[in-house]
Write a protein that holds these residues in place. Structure first.
Motif, PDB file in Angstrom:
ATOM      1  N   TYR A 160      -0.644  -7.864   1.169  1.00 47.50           N
ATOM      2  CA  TYR A 160       0.777  -7.056   0.299  1.00 47.50           C
ATOM      3  C   TYR A 160       2.033  -6.865   0.436  1.00 47.50           C
TER       4      TYR A 160
ATOM      5  N   ASP B 118     -10.919  -4.162   6.675  1.00 50.10           N
ATOM      6  CA  ASP B 118     -10.102  -4.317   5.203  1.00 50.10           C
ATOM      7  C   ASP B 118     -10.470  -5.349   4.365  1.00 50.10           C
TER       8      ASP B 118
ATOM      9  N   LEU C 293       5.808  -2.677   9.952  1.00 48.66           N
ATOM     10  CA  LEU C 293       5.473  -0.966   8.959  1.00 48.66           C
ATOM     11  C   LEU C 293       4.140  -0.541   9.267  1.00 48.66           C
ATOM     12  N   PHE C 294       3.444  -2.171   8.772  1.00 48.83           N
ATOM     13  CA  PHE C 294       1.918  -2.115   9.041  1.00 48.83           C
ATOM     14  C   PHE C 294       0.832  -1.752   9.849  1.00 48.83           C
ATOM     15  N   ALA C 295       0.285  -0.350  10.038  1.00 54.53           N
ATOM     16  CA  ALA C 295      -0.497  -0.607  11.325  1.00 54.53           C
ATOM     17  C   ALA C 295      -2.079  -0.174  11.314  1.00 54.53           C
ATOM     18  N   PHE C 296      -2.584  -1.351  11.261  1.00 57.85           N
ATOM     19  CA  PHE C 296      -4.120  -1.791  10.889  1.00 57.85           C
ATOM     20  C   PHE C 296      -4.976  -0.750  11.804  1.00 57.85           C
ATOM     21  N   THR C 297      -5.997  -0.599  11.568  1.00 58.34           N
ATOM     22  CA  THR C 297      -7.010  -0.194  12.645  1.00 58.34           C
ATOM     23  C   THR C 297      -8.319  -0.174  12.402  1.00 58.34           C
TER      24      THR C 297
ATOM     25  N   VAL D 192       1.130   4.166   1.839  1.00 58.06           N
ATOM     26  CA  VAL D 192       1.835   4.549   2.696  1.00 58.06           C
ATOM     27  C   VAL D 192       2.949   4.203   3.056  1.00 58.06           C
ATOM     28  N   VAL D 193       2.192   2.483   3.079  1.00 59.43           N
ATOM     29  CA  VAL D 193       3.030   1.281   3.757  1.00 59.43           C
ATOM     30  C   VAL D 193       4.772   1.927   2.748  1.00 59.43           C
TER      31      VAL D 193
ATOM     32  N   THR E 296       3.618 -11.663  13.924  1.00 57.44           N
ATOM     33  CA  THR E 296       4.535 -11.907  13.123  1.00 57.44           C
ATOM     34  C   THR E 296       5.039 -12.755  12.080  1.00 57.44           C
TER      35      THR E 296
ATOM     36  N   PRO F 255       0.893  -0.912  -0.012  1.00 60.26           N
ATOM     37  CA  PRO F 255       0.221   0.302   0.187  1.00 60.26           C
ATOM     38  C   PRO F 255       1.169   1.072  -0.141  1.00 60.26           C
TER      39      PRO F 255
ATOM     40  N   ALA G 231       7.013   5.074   3.960  1.00 53.52           N
ATOM     41  CA  ALA G 231       7.076   3.990   5.215  1.00 53.52           C
ATOM     42  C   ALA G 231       8.252   3.512   4.768  1.00 53.52           C
TER      43      ALA G 231
END
Lengths: 439, 137
Positions: free
Chosen positions: A394, A329, A320-324, A103-104, A305, A101, A107
């Motif tokens: 992803y 999703d 690095l992923f920060a899921f809300t 944003v990732v 992970t 994605p 980052a």
């Protein structure tokens, strides 16, 4: 090249006479570079090739805050180096992880060639900073002017100085606009016309109308003569002060910079200089050896992970992923891809009534298990399972032999199996993904 | 709120890819008069040029330190210093000491008790009660 004025033929230091003092010029003389043990040691420590002259290495150590003359500071090299670093990093990330994605991707780009990483890198190379820049300073030291204490930080962006239109109205910075207006890390960058020297992603000259000097002498065997022609021999007839004040008058108030920003600019400038002097293949291998080889790993290994492959890059990227809302999703993703809607099922549990219950939940789409997660409540385990399923999607990567980055396929790129002379790897079109789920 | 990302920075792995020698400077101090510097003076005359040529990545300085014992002082990339007194040593012994300082990492000396030290996660993973063989009693 004639003997350097301050050093005699035996390499002993001679006190400067009145006609050849260097303390009137803002940064060291290019001829001083070949006599600096610090610079030679840095050149050897980084295993730089002979084709990169010491004079250019010395120039890449001079920040714009030390010498505002673009023919002697590293700002032009840093612009080039920033673009090269950004290009090699983004092609690596996009070709190996085509579903990342945006944003990732920002980052990850910032993790590999972001300001913090580059500043740390130059410290790990053993680059020391000069207390104060000047012509008499050892050219092997990083030359920059410290920002005055109490002054606003040099990278602080005020409304009206960024590259965004209408930035004084504080509009929301959406992801699409970050791709268009912002820098390679998705951060706001200064407008080149605003007069702020930026080193965050790309460097620009401070706005001064009388800058018409060539920014970089062409790499040639007669580089030393090119360099010294810009800064003429300091004979009695051409005093440094006279030539400097007539040609390039330093601005009365210097904009200082921070140590960290000066270190970043040095690394970028060195990459730019390598590109100009040693060409693309060497720059690529330097990038792989010094930047791509660094490890991007979570600070603490998390159980979330642990189900991923054990190679370091995907594990680091997974951190690095920060899921809300991972469950939402994931159901959107399954709907888009035409999979059956995801269902969470309890795989095993222990101690439901105890103080430390553990539940292991898997998310299934039909008969396929998409992900699995463990947590101390049913919901936590379900969220972790959905997040792991999304990470697995992803972080898809084509097989090792099925990736070819554009820079590898260029003529003269070296590496690969090189069937024809000078030819690069065979071009394999990269995998193109429809993109992340929009929720 | 859609997917967010955490900002982080990569960490160095010296030797994976490029290797940076951690010793960046070696200072050799000698005395012209004192007898304890006899070996050091011979080292400076006979061995140091070869040593410096073989190790271009180390900055080497030679300076007198009158009426004191000879010392080799190494400066390292992590900011630490390591000094070795080489009084009354022969020039070959001093070469060994210089090589020791060159090869040191600059870290404090610590006793190593574990056979393997790694920043990577274990390949086998942490033991987990929910996976593997199921025992039915």
């Amino acid at each position: 090249m004639g003997a350097f004025e301050g050093i005699d033929k035996l390499g002993r230091y001679q006190p400067p006479t009145e006609s050849c003092r260097h303390d009137h010029i803002p940064s060291p003389h290019p001829e001083a570079a070949v006599h600096s043990p610090k610079l030679a040691a840095l050149h050897a420590r980084l295993s730089l090739p002979e084709r990169l002259p010491l004079q250019t290495l010395a120039r890449s150590l001079v920040d714009v805050s030390a010498d505002s003359d673009p023919a002697f500071n590293n700002s032009s090299l840093a612009i080039l180096g920033s673009d090269i670093l950004g290009y090699y990093t983004s092609e690596f990330l996009l070709c190996h992880y085509p579903r990342l994605p945006m944003v990732v991707l920002f980052a990850a780009q910032s993790a590999y060639v972001g300001p913090k990483t580059l500043a740390a890198l130059s410290q790990e190379w053993g680059v020391e900073a000069a207390a104060c820049p000047g012509g008499e300073v050892d050219p092997g030291l990083l030359q920059f002017t410290q920002v005055d204490p109490g002054a606003p930080p040099p990278d602080m962006l005020k409304p009206g100085t960024t590259s965004r239109p209408n930035d004084d109205r504080h509009y929301r910075r959406g992801l699409s606009s970050r791709i268009v207006y912002d820098d390679q890390f998705g951060d706001m960058k200064a407008n080149p016309d605003s007069g702020i020297a930026i080193t965050g992603s790309s460097t620009s000259f401070p706005s001064s109308p009388s800058r018409s000097q060539p920014t970089f002498p062409p790499p040639s065997s007669s580089l030393s003569s090119t360099l010294t022609s810009h800064r003429p021999n300091l004979g009695p007839d051409r005093q440094p002060t006279a030539s400097r004040t007539t040609a390039y008058a330093p601005p009365p108030s210097r904009n200082g910079t921070t140590h960290e920003r000066a270190r970043q600019t040095f690394v970028r400038a060195l990459c730019g200089a390598l590109y100009l002097h040693c060409g693309k293949p060497y720059t690529r291998s330097f990038f792989r050896a010094h930047i791509l080889s660094r490890s991007l790993r979570p600070s603490t290994p998390s159980p979330a992970t642990s189900s991923l492959p054990s190679s370091s890059a995907p594990q680091g990227l997974a951190s690095l992923f920060a899921f809300t809302q991972p469950t939402r999703d994931l159901s959107r993703l399954c709907a888009r891809e035409g999979f059956e809607p995801p269902v969470a099922r309890l795989i095993s549990e222990t101690g439901r009534a105890s103080r430390h219950p553990v539940f292991v939940v898997g998310v299934y789409s039909g008969r396929d298990k998409l992900g699995e997660g463990a947590g101390s409540s049913l919901d936590e385990a379900r969220f972790r399972a959905a997040a792991n399923a999304l990470r697995g999607w992803y972080l898809y990567t084509p097989g090792e032999g099925e990736v070819s980055m554009p820079s590898e396929t260029e003529i003269g790129a070296g590496g690969g199996n090189g069937r024809e002379r000078g030819g690069g790897k065979k071009y394999i079109p990269p995998f193109i993904d429809p993109g992340e789920v929009v929720v | 709120m859609p997917l967010q990302a955490l900002r982080s920075a990569t960490k160095p792995q010296n030797g994976v890819g490029a290797f940076i020698l951690q010793c960046k400077k070696l200072d050799f101090h000698y005395c012209d008069w004192a007898g304890s510097s006899k070996g050091m003076n011979a080292f400076l005359q006979h061995n140091l040029p070869t040593f410096a040529r073989q190790n271009p990545q180390v900055e080497i300085t030679v300076s007198p330190r009158p009426r004191k014992h000879p010392v080799i002082r190494g400066t390292y990339i992590n900011g630490r210093e390591k000094a070795v007194c080489v009084k009354n040593l022969e020039k070959d012994q001093i070469l060994k000491k210089a090589e020791l300082l060159r090869d040191a990492s600059g870290e404090k000396l610590r006793r190593v008790t574990k056979p393997v030290k790694s920043v990577n996660e274990s390949v086998r993973g942490v033991w987990d009660p929910f996976h593997g063989a199921k025992w039915n009693i």
